[in-house]
Write an enzyme that holds these catalytic residues in place. Sequence first.
Site, short mmCIF file in Angstrom:
data_model
loop_
_atom_site.label_atom_id
_atom_site.label_comp_id
_atom_site.label_asym_id
_atom_site.label_seq_id
_atom_site.Cartn_x
_atom_site.Cartn_y
_atom_site.Cartn_z
N ASN A 184 0.85 -1.19 0.00
CA ASN A 184 0.00 0.00 0.00
C ASN A 184 0.89 1.24 0.00
OD1 ASN A 184 -2.38 1.78 1.94
ND2 ASN A 184 -2.72 1.00 -0.11
N HIS A 192 7.17 5.76 1.07
CA HIS A 192 7.87 4.55 0.63
C HIS A 192 8.75 4.86 -0.59
CE1 HIS A 192 4.24 2.68 2.62
NE2 HIS A 192 5.21 1.99 3.19
#
Length: 282
Positions: A28, A33
């Site tokens: 997700n 990230h």
Amino acid sequence: MQIIHTISELRTALKNQVSIAFVPTMGNLHAGHIKLVEMAKQHATCVVVSIFVNPLQFGKNEDLASYPRTLEADCDKLKQIGANFVFAPNVQEMYPDFDGNDLNQSMTITPSIIASELCGAVRPGHFAGVATVVMKLFNIVQPNVAVFGKKDYQQLFIIRELVRQFNLNVEIIGVDTMREVDGLAMSSRNGYLTPMQRGEAPRLHKALKLVAEAIQKGNRDFTAIEQQTTQFLTQLGWIVDYISIRSAKTLLSPNAHDHTLIVLGAAKLGSTRLIDNLEIPS
């Protein structure tokens, strides 16, 4: 970019790589990230990103079943940013004695005492699950460098201790927290927030900034600051797990000689638990 689902296939693929940077995730993926992957690319010729929602770090009443799983979209983002390999194993691959119900992972890593404080106090066993899966992943990937976000500062601290105490040949790099425009720390769990809760959510970061400002102005009554901040958030409808001022070097309660401090907070809006922290310059 290659997507790999088995340990044996990944080991074969990485066999002749000169340098490997590793970014472990639960998927997700958001901009935070992506920042980790960009950092990883600066430190090695090959970047491996794992996507695995680790059951061992979830408690019985936590959101394992509902945790967002978006593998196809995640892989699209990683391909665009230039990751080389995505390792996306299933539970059986990571826990070979899994019987469809119980992981049967009888051997686990026991973290230091700090794992039972802060988030560990309300999530017993969580950091043992984190440390165990990270040790597994390090063993599988054999990276030279591994990149983690500072948003979960306690997790980063425990992983650094894991590497140091087990003499692992991995350099751990911590990356500053990515935030939304209004200051909210990016998190996969932010998607659980209702529109009203999303409007309120940045207040946790604002409260931590007020703590930092008070300390920088010379207030050393840490207990009073923690209690006042907790009361402030509680009055606004938050369910506060902790607001805690710690030594950034040890994560223990600071003494008179500690000048490198961090304030950490965890609190719920409705059923969504948010965490954040702010390093306080000396």
